[in-house]
Design a protein around this motif. Structure first.
Motif, PDB file in Angstrom:
ATOM      1  N   GLU A  70      -2.499  13.602  -5.536  1.00  0.00           N
ATOM      2  CA  GLU A  70      -4.051  13.462  -5.539  1.00  0.00           C
ATOM      3  C   GLU A  70      -4.625  12.176  -5.383  1.00  0.00           C
ATOM      4  OE1 GLU A  70      -2.998  14.956  -8.413  1.00  0.00           O
ATOM      5  OE2 GLU A  70      -2.895  17.080  -7.373  1.00  0.00           O
ATOM      6  N   ARG A  71      -3.567  11.093  -5.793  1.00  0.00           N
ATOM      7  CA  ARG A  71      -4.010   9.661  -5.772  1.00  0.00           C
ATOM      8  C   ARG A  71      -3.836   9.208  -4.315  1.00  0.00           C
ATOM      9  NH1 ARG A  71      -5.701   7.286 -10.408  1.00  0.00           N
ATOM     10  NH2 ARG A  71      -5.204   8.299 -12.156  1.00  0.00           N
ATOM     11  N   THR A  72      -4.776   9.260  -3.423  1.00  0.00           N
ATOM     12  CA  THR A  72      -4.582   8.890  -1.909  1.00  0.00           C
ATOM     13  C   THR A  72      -5.517   7.734  -1.719  1.00  0.00           C
ATOM     14  OG1 THR A  72      -5.918  10.631  -1.242  1.00  0.00           O
ATOM     15  CG2 THR A  72      -3.680  11.185  -1.512  1.00  0.00           C
ATOM     16  N   GLU A  73      -6.554   7.662  -2.645  1.00  0.00           N
ATOM     17  CA  GLU A  73      -7.774   6.503  -2.046  1.00  0.00           C
ATOM     18  C   GLU A  73      -7.277   5.107  -2.473  1.00  0.00           C
ATOM     19  OE1 GLU A  73     -10.796   7.474  -1.210  1.00  0.00           O
ATOM     20  OE2 GLU A  73     -11.291   9.447  -1.719  1.00  0.00           O
ATOM     21  N   LEU A  74      -7.900   4.104  -1.711  1.00  0.00           N
ATOM     22  CA  LEU A  74      -7.697   2.937  -1.842  1.00  0.00           C
ATOM     23  C   LEU A  74      -8.943   2.191  -2.075  1.00  0.00           C
ATOM     24  CD1 LEU A  74      -5.194   2.469   0.914  1.00  0.00           C
ATOM     25  CD2 LEU A  74      -4.627   2.367  -1.577  1.00  0.00           C
ATOM     26  N   LEU A  75      -9.103   1.570  -2.920  1.00  0.00           N
ATOM     27  CA  LEU A  75     -10.297   0.623  -3.258  1.00  0.00           C
ATOM     28  C   LEU A  75     -10.064  -0.856  -2.835  1.00  0.00           C
ATOM     29  CD1 LEU A  75     -11.648   1.651  -6.615  1.00  0.00           C
ATOM     30  CD2 LEU A  75     -11.710   2.882  -4.399  1.00  0.00           C
ATOM     31  N   ALA A 108      -5.278   5.580  -5.780  1.00  0.00           N
ATOM     32  CA  ALA A 108      -3.967   4.980  -5.822  1.00  0.00           C
ATOM     33  C   ALA A 108      -3.951   3.488  -6.360  1.00  0.00           C
ATOM     34  CB  ALA A 108      -3.514   5.278  -4.475  1.00  0.00           C
ATOM     35  N   ALA A 109      -4.656   2.842  -5.594  1.00  0.00           N
ATOM     36  CA  ALA A 109      -4.534   1.172  -5.912  1.00  0.00           C
ATOM     37  C   ALA A 109      -5.934   0.709  -5.639  1.00  0.00           C
ATOM     38  CB  ALA A 109      -3.654   0.521  -5.245  1.00  0.00           C
ATOM     39  N   VAL A 110      -6.097  -0.571  -6.191  1.00  0.00           N
ATOM     40  CA  VAL A 110      -7.550  -1.365  -5.719  1.00  0.00           C
ATOM     41  C   VAL A 110      -6.844  -2.574  -5.528  1.00  0.00           C
ATOM     42  CG1 VAL A 110      -7.695  -2.080  -8.089  1.00  0.00           C
ATOM     43  CG2 VAL A 110      -9.459  -2.607  -6.623  1.00  0.00           C
ATOM     44  N   VAL A 111      -7.101  -2.996  -4.263  1.00  0.00           N
ATOM     45  CA  VAL A 111      -6.440  -4.279  -3.385  1.00  0.00           C
ATOM     46  C   VAL A 111      -7.309  -5.296  -3.468  1.00  0.00           C
ATOM     47  CG1 VAL A 111      -5.086  -5.036  -1.438  1.00  0.00           C
ATOM     48  CG2 VAL A 111      -5.279  -2.544  -2.081  1.00  0.00           C
ATOM     49  N   VAL A 112      -7.077  -6.490  -3.971  1.00  0.00           N
ATOM     50  CA  VAL A 112      -7.970  -7.559  -3.827  1.00  0.00           C
ATOM     51  C   VAL A 112      -7.381  -8.945  -3.365  1.00  0.00           C
ATOM     52  CG1 VAL A 112      -9.210  -6.543  -5.951  1.00  0.00           C
ATOM     53  CG2 VAL A 112      -7.553  -8.406  -6.195  1.00  0.00           C
ATOM     54  N   VAL A 123       0.660  -1.141  -0.140  1.00  0.00           N
ATOM     55  CA  VAL A 123       0.103   0.012  -0.021  1.00  0.00           C
ATOM     56  C   VAL A 123       0.864   1.263   0.220  1.00  0.00           C
ATOM     57  CG1 VAL A 123      -1.484   1.188   1.493  1.00  0.00           C
ATOM     58  CG2 VAL A 123      -1.955  -1.115   1.214  1.00  0.00           C
ATOM     59  N   LYS A 124       2.025   1.269   0.799  1.00  0.00           N
ATOM     60  CA  LYS A 124       2.811   2.397   0.750  1.00  0.00           C
ATOM     61  C   LYS A 124       3.490   2.640  -0.471  1.00  0.00           C
ATOM     62  CE  LYS A 124       4.961   3.132   4.905  1.00  0.00           C
ATOM     63  NZ  LYS A 124       5.984   2.754   5.835  1.00  0.00           N
ATOM     64  N   ILE A 125       3.975   1.511  -0.905  1.00  0.00           N
ATOM     65  CA  ILE A 125       4.537   1.715  -2.258  1.00  0.00           C
ATOM     66  C   ILE A 125       3.703   2.111  -3.310  1.00  0.00           C
ATOM     67  CG2 ILE A 125       5.504   0.043  -4.238  1.00  0.00           C
ATOM     68  CD1 ILE A 125       6.738  -1.819  -2.015  1.00  0.00           C
ATOM     69  N   ALA A 126       2.212   1.678  -3.359  1.00  0.00           N
ATOM     70  CA  ALA A 126       1.590   2.340  -4.265  1.00  0.00           C
ATOM     71  C   ALA A 126       1.268   3.668  -4.116  1.00  0.00           C
ATOM     72  CB  ALA A 126       0.053   1.366  -4.308  1.00  0.00           C
ATOM     73  N   LEU A 127       1.210   4.183  -2.822  1.00  0.00           N
ATOM     74  CA  LEU A 127       1.079   5.535  -2.497  1.00  0.00           C
ATOM     75  C   LEU A 127       2.158   6.417  -2.991  1.00  0.00           C
ATOM     76  CD1 LEU A 127      -0.834   5.127   0.872  1.00  0.00           C
ATOM     77  CD2 LEU A 127      -1.921   5.910  -1.015  1.00  0.00           C
ATOM     78  N   GLN A 128       3.336   5.954  -2.369  1.00  0.00           N
ATOM     79  CA  GLN A 128       4.530   6.677  -3.024  1.00  0.00           C
ATOM     80  C   GLN A 128       4.658   6.664  -4.252  1.00  0.00           C
ATOM     81  OE1 GLN A 128       8.126   5.972  -0.480  1.00  0.00           O
ATOM     82  NE2 GLN A 128       9.439   7.109  -1.983  1.00  0.00           N
TER      83      GLN A 128
END
Ligand SMILES: *Cc1c(COP(=O)(O)O)cnc(C)c1O
Length: 431
Positions: free
Chosen positions: A142-147, A211-215, A128-133
């Protein structure tokens, strides 16, 4: 039963009652007296009274090779004598480099870098941190949301809890976690196309902010082995790509053959940006986990100045002994084609459990690879089925209304058959 042995088991129960805090265990269960496990041999756990329990849940899905696999034990022994620990900060050790390369070869696109951690949750935190950074590295703030998916489980540290937030479990932590945006999942009668449309809307209404979708690919383990079609994962992958968000596949429960493929995302023919691995990575012997990151993402951390170093790490990340256990486990998964075996044995399991469709109290029966789950319409029946399995020394641990089998991948066919018939009989007797 040898009285001296039971005395020592009772002494251990006393020590545990006084000082041991069990994960996910209500205090009332501790008071009832828990089994004391003193040894493991292949698919068996042996208790202090010498009784053998079939480890039908592979010790929380980790011990995919059963217990004490000789090749893994030998690798651990050898590595402990050669180099027990060495940090990966600013240093290389052979097992970490070899393991990173071996994992890269197993990915659909081998140009990846592997960030090691220790538990599954810490691999998810890193991902998650890698995706945000990653987005910040490209100048996008602006990409700070996680799905995440409804009923998701990604571990128990705070960012992971945000992805799998459940009011009933996590209310005390609500002030310090940011729950992810939740996407509906096509099971329980929900239509695939409608779920895809809802996911498309969720992305569209946050355009440029995800930022990312996590599944969990195809099977949501802790949710009760809830399974959804590969088409949904494929659609989410397309949406993420189209919307400029990363796809994080949490393969901690499903990786290394469990679903009949090396990784569950292969059923959907997608290439995730980050793959989280854990549990069976070391054959369940030692804590090691990893975030496997595509080089397109890694490159933004490696680009020359300013400093885009990933300031994140765990003391025991990529520990040599755990990495050696993982390398030895990969050898066995490959040599015995355990993913292929899980697919074949899974067919047999599915046929056996099909007998339970329509049985009294059974709401659903579902299988994927060597995961077989029976969902009941109420908790009373779950307890009765569990008790009957325990009476036959089959170690099941229900998840809410679901009793499931998730045995070691190298379980002998007759033993799998035994576990399936015991489950079928337990359900019939309870109904
Ligand atoms: C078990 C699990 C985790 C957490 O792993 P730990 O090693 O328990 O921290 C994360 N994601 C999934 C899908 C899991 O099944």
């Amino acid at each position: 039963m040898n009285p001296a042995v039971s005395d020592s088991a009772n002494a251990l129960r006393e020590l545990a009652r006084a000082h041991l805090w069990h994960p996910y265990t209500p205090a009332s269960a501790v008071d009832e007296g828990l089994p004391v496990i003193v040894a493991g041999e292949g698919p068996w756990l042996v208790d202090a009274d010498g009784r053998r329990w079939l480890d039908a849940i592979a010790s929380w899905w980790a011990c995919a090779l059963g217990h004490g696999h000789p090749a893994v034990v030998e690798a651990i022994r050898r590595q402990a004598a050669e180099l027990d620990h060495c940090i990966l900060g600013g240093l290389i050790h052979p097992r970490a480099a070899e393991l990173a390369a071996r994992l890269a070869c197993r990915m659909p696109e081998p140009r990846v870098h592997v960030h090691f951690a220790s538990d599954g949750a810490s691999a998810v935190e890193a991902a998650v941190k890698i995706a945000l950074q990653f987005h910040v590295n490209r100048g996008v703030t602006e990409r700070t949301e996680l799905l995440a998916l409804e009923n998701a489980y990604h571990g128990d540290t705070l960012a992971a809890v945000g992805l799998g937030f459940l009011e009933g479990f996590h209310a005390p932590f609500r002030p310090v976690v940011r729950p992810a945006v939740r996407l509906p999942v096509p099971y329980g009668g929900r239509d695939l196309d409608r779920c895809v449309a809802a996911a498309r809307d969720a992305f569209a209404s946050r355009r440029g902010r995800v930022a990312a979708v996590v599944v969990e690919p195809l099977c949501q383990g802790a949710a009760g082995m809830r399974m959804y079609p590969a088409g949904y994962l494929a659609a989410l992958s397309d949406l993420a790509r189209h919307e400029g968000a990363l796809l994080i596949a949490d393969e901690i429960a499903t990786g290394f053959g469990r679903t009949g493929r090396w990784f569950a995302f292969e059923h959907a023919d997608v290439t995730p940006d980050i793959v989280c691995l854990g549990k069976a990575l070391s054959g369940g012997t030692l804590p090691i986990s990893a975030a496997v990151v595509r080089d397109e993402v890694y490159a933004t951390f490696a680009a020359p100045p300013p400093d885009r170093t990933f300031h994140h790490g765990h003391t025991f990340a990529g520990n040599p002994i755990a990495a050696a256990a993982a390398l030895a486990s990969l050898d066995v998964y490959e040599a015995e084609d355990l993913p292929g075996r899980a697919a074949r044995m899974g067919v047999a399991m599915k046929e056996r459990l099909a007998a339970l469709h329509g049985a009294g109290g059974v709401a659903d029966v579902r299988c994927l690879g060597l995961i077989g789950a029976v969902e009941f319409d109420g908790p009373a029946r779950v307890r009765a089925v569990r008790d009957r399995l325990w009476a036959r020394r089959i170690l099941a641990r229900p998840l809410g209304p679901v009793v499931y089998l998730m045995p070691p991948l190298n379980i002998a066919p007759d033993l799998l058959d035994h576990a399936c018939s015991a489950l079928v009989e337990a359900v019939r007797a309870a109904g």
